[in-house]
Design an enzyme around this catalytic site. Structure first.
Site, PDB file in Angstrom:
ATOM      1  N   LYS A   1     -24.258  31.280 -20.637  1.00 36.59           N
ATOM      2  CA  LYS A   1     -23.026  30.489 -20.750  1.00 36.59           C
ATOM      3  C   LYS A   1     -23.336  29.098 -21.306  1.00 36.59           C
ATOM      4  O   LYS A   1     -24.289  28.447 -20.867  1.00 36.59           O
ATOM      5  CB  LYS A   1     -22.396  30.357 -19.361  1.00 36.59           C
ATOM      6  CG  LYS A   1     -21.109  29.557 -19.323  1.00 36.59           C
ATOM      7  CD  LYS A   1     -20.597  29.479 -17.889  1.00 36.59           C
ATOM      8  CE  LYS A   1     -19.259  28.799 -17.782  1.00 36.59           C
ATOM      9  NZ  LYS A   1     -19.232  27.369 -17.908  1.00 36.59           N
TER      10      LYS A   1
ATOM     11  N   LYS B   1     -23.089  20.801  -4.657  1.00 38.87           N
ATOM     12  CA  LYS B   1     -23.796  19.567  -5.018  1.00 38.87           C
ATOM     13  C   LYS B   1     -24.856  19.248  -3.981  1.00 38.87           C
ATOM     14  O   LYS B   1     -25.949  18.802  -4.321  1.00 38.87           O
ATOM     15  CB  LYS B   1     -22.810  18.419  -5.192  1.00 38.87           C
ATOM     16  CG  LYS B   1     -22.011  18.597  -6.476  1.00 38.87           C
ATOM     17  CD  LYS B   1     -21.246  17.365  -6.881  1.00 38.87           C
ATOM     18  CE  LYS B   1     -20.701  17.560  -8.294  1.00 38.87           C
ATOM     19  NZ  LYS B   1     -19.334  17.116  -8.457  1.00 38.87           N
TER      20      LYS B   1
ATOM     21  N   LYS C   1     -23.599  21.981 -20.692  1.00 35.90           N
ATOM     22  CA  LYS C   1     -24.461  20.831 -21.008  1.00 35.90           C
ATOM     23  C   LYS C   1     -25.678  20.806 -20.092  1.00 35.90           C
ATOM     24  O   LYS C   1     -26.729  20.329 -20.466  1.00 35.90           O
ATOM     25  CB  LYS C   1     -23.696  19.508 -20.998  1.00 35.90           C
ATOM     26  CG  LYS C   1     -22.999  19.140 -19.729  1.00 35.90           C
ATOM     27  CD  LYS C   1     -22.306  17.796 -19.896  1.00 35.90           C
ATOM     28  CE  LYS C   1     -21.422  17.469 -18.705  1.00 35.90           C
ATOM     29  NZ  LYS C   1     -20.275  18.357 -18.529  1.00 35.90           N
TER      30      LYS C   1
HETATM   31  P1  ADP Z   1     -20.512  22.051 -18.544  1.00 39.04           P
HETATM   32  O1  ADP Z   1     -20.806  23.423 -17.988  1.00 39.04           O
HETATM   33  O2  ADP Z   1     -21.020  21.899 -19.926  1.00 39.04           O
HETATM   34  O3  ADP Z   1     -20.947  20.948 -17.615  1.00 39.04           O
HETATM   35  P2  ADP Z   1     -17.909  21.375 -17.588  1.00 39.04           P
HETATM   36  O4  ADP Z   1     -18.237  21.919 -16.254  1.00 39.04           O
HETATM   37  O5  ADP Z   1     -17.803  19.906 -17.766  1.00 39.04           O
HETATM   38  O6  ADP Z   1     -18.942  21.959 -18.646  1.00 39.04           O
HETATM   39  O7  ADP Z   1     -16.599  22.092 -18.092  1.00 39.04           O
HETATM   40  C1  ADP Z   1     -15.424  21.454 -18.482  1.00 39.04           C
HETATM   41  C2  ADP Z   1     -14.408  22.544 -18.764  1.00 39.04           C
HETATM   42  O8  ADP Z   1     -14.817  23.364 -19.856  1.00 39.04           O
HETATM   43  C3  ADP Z   1     -14.235  23.479 -17.568  1.00 39.04           C
HETATM   44  O9  ADP Z   1     -12.859  23.625 -17.318  1.00 39.04           O
HETATM   45  C4  ADP Z   1     -14.847  24.773 -17.976  1.00 39.04           C
HETATM   46  O10 ADP Z   1     -14.077  25.830 -17.501  1.00 39.04           O
HETATM   47  C5  ADP Z   1     -14.857  24.728 -19.499  1.00 39.04           C
HETATM   48  N1  ADP Z   1     -16.108  25.334 -19.995  1.00 39.04           N
HETATM   49  C6  ADP Z   1     -17.339  24.810 -19.866  1.00 39.04           C
HETATM   50  N2  ADP Z   1     -18.273  25.598 -20.421  1.00 39.04           N
HETATM   51  C7  ADP Z   1     -17.611  26.672 -20.919  1.00 39.04           C
HETATM   52  C8  ADP Z   1     -18.015  27.872 -21.610  1.00 39.04           C
HETATM   53  N3  ADP Z   1     -19.283  28.102 -21.924  1.00 39.04           N
HETATM   54  N4  ADP Z   1     -17.062  28.736 -21.938  1.00 39.04           N
HETATM   55  C9  ADP Z   1     -15.769  28.507 -21.638  1.00 39.04           C
HETATM   56  N5  ADP Z   1     -15.318  27.410 -21.002  1.00 39.04           N
HETATM   57  C10 ADP Z   1     -16.216  26.498 -20.631  1.00 39.04           C
END
Ligand code: ADP
Ligand code: TRP
Length: 311
Positions: free
Chosen positions: A190, A111, A193
């Site tokens: 991947k 961060k 968001k």
């Molecule tokens: P983002 O990358 O959209 O910000 P987060 O970091 O909030 O998502 O992820 C929340 C949970 O969802 C985490 O435990 C992460 O491992 C899972 N996750 C997020 N994106 C993916 C993805 N593309 N494939 C599989 N699991 C994911």
């Protein structure tokens, strides 16, 4: 029965990557353990400073988990901010650990590297998370790979406390989602968001349709790999083979098949989600908050005695 605890960040709308990677694999597991799901609203405050949004996200995250199949009668669901012991125990832990120990945290360093303001809260994030875990004598903490180090911190902090004041906290173990399907987004990277390449989990049919139709395809192959790579997480290769064979060269038809298969999974969950009112969520959180507070208070009594503030 072993106790499981995990924290849910109230960070906004879920996408199908979150669902397939994090929620779906754990919904069944919550019933094999004595499960505690905590809405990590004080953790969210380190990055989200919009009260209207935070309030909405808290309601939404509970609705999302219940809609995908977590049974609030079986799992205890509560808000971190409703149990003051979390912040109290954080302070006590803060007096035992050093700055240099926290400076090693990957999440903080990441961060910092992204230019996010280095607040004391962001720095202390792992300590609050240790308090979350240790307060409830947690055995298992299911988390994504990115949170592994935070559970190691919890163990180290438990060890420091136990060494200083005598055996008090149980050593928790992380449970990392192995073979976590890395769900690709609409651009093949991947799904995340932060990349703006998501297919919303609880979007309307039209929103899902728009996202899928927007999947980037190259015109070289016979079947669009970016479409197929999402599709194969929903259906087996043998089920998909005839579909892609019939649709050879017709990317639109493959996308339509994917939309139908996403809708088959999401449709019933969307309906269930719509039936869960704010009042339902508040009732779940009130009930869970009371139960969590009672447990945490019991633990804190022991902690306060051990450290010497209970005279
Ligand atoms: P983002 O990358 O959209 O910000 P987060 O970091 O909030 O998502 O992820 C929340 C949970 O969802 C985490 O435990 C992460 O491992 C899972 N996750 C997020 N994106 C993916 C993805 N593309 N494939 C599989 N699991 C994911
Ligand atoms: N830091 C976790 C995340 O970002 C959320 C969290 C807070 C958590 N407290 C927790 C996870 C306790 C597991 C246990 O995903």
């Amino acid at each position: 029965m072993q106790r499981l605890l995990t924290g849910l960040q109230p960070s906004g709308a879920l996408h199908i990557g979150n669902y397939l990677g994090a929620l779906k694999p754990f919904v069944g597991m919550y019933e094999e353990y004595e499960s505690i799901l905590m809405v990590a609203d004080y953790h969210a405050l380190t990055t989200l400073k919009d009260p209207v949004q935070l309030r909405q996200n808290i309601l939404d995250v509970v609705r999302d988990y219940v809609a995908v199949g977590v049974d609030p009668k079986k799992a205890l669901i509560f808000q971190q901010s409703e149990v003051q012991a979390h912040t109290e125990l954080t302070w006590i832990f803060n007096t035992l650990i050093t700055m240099s120990f926290l400076e090693l945290a990957h999440a903080y360093k990441d961060k910092e590297a992204r230019g996010i303001e280095r607040t004391v809260g962001l720095f202390d994030y792992p300590v609050l998370m240790a308090a979350d875990i240790l307060l409830y004598d947690t055995d298992v903490v299911p988390v994504g790979q990115d949170q592994k180090q935070h559970v190691e911190y919890a163990r180290e902090i438990a060890g420091k406390f136990n060494t200083a004041y005598g055996e008090t906290f149980k050593m928790p173990k992380e449970q990392i989602r192995k073979d976590e399907a890395s769900v690709p987004g609409t651009d093949g990277k991947k799904m995340s968001k932060s990349y703006g390449n998501t297919i919303p989990l609880f979007g309307t049919y039209e929103e899902i349709q728009k996202a899928v139709m927007g999947i980037i395809t190259d015109s070289s192959g016979e079947s669009p790999s970016n479409v197929y790579n999402i599709h194969r997480l929903l259906k087996s290769e043998s089920e998909l083979a005839p579909v892609y064979k019939a649709n050879k060269g017709n990317y639109k038809a493959s996308k339509e098949a994917l939309i139908a298969d996403i809708e088959a999974v999401v449709g019933p969950m969307r309906e269930k989600r719509a039936s869960i009112t704010d009042a339902d969520v508040k009732a779940i959180l009130k009930d869970g908050g009371g139960k969590a507070r009672a447990r945490a208070e019991k633990k804190m009594l022991d902690v306060r005695k051990k450290i010497g503030v209970k005279i």
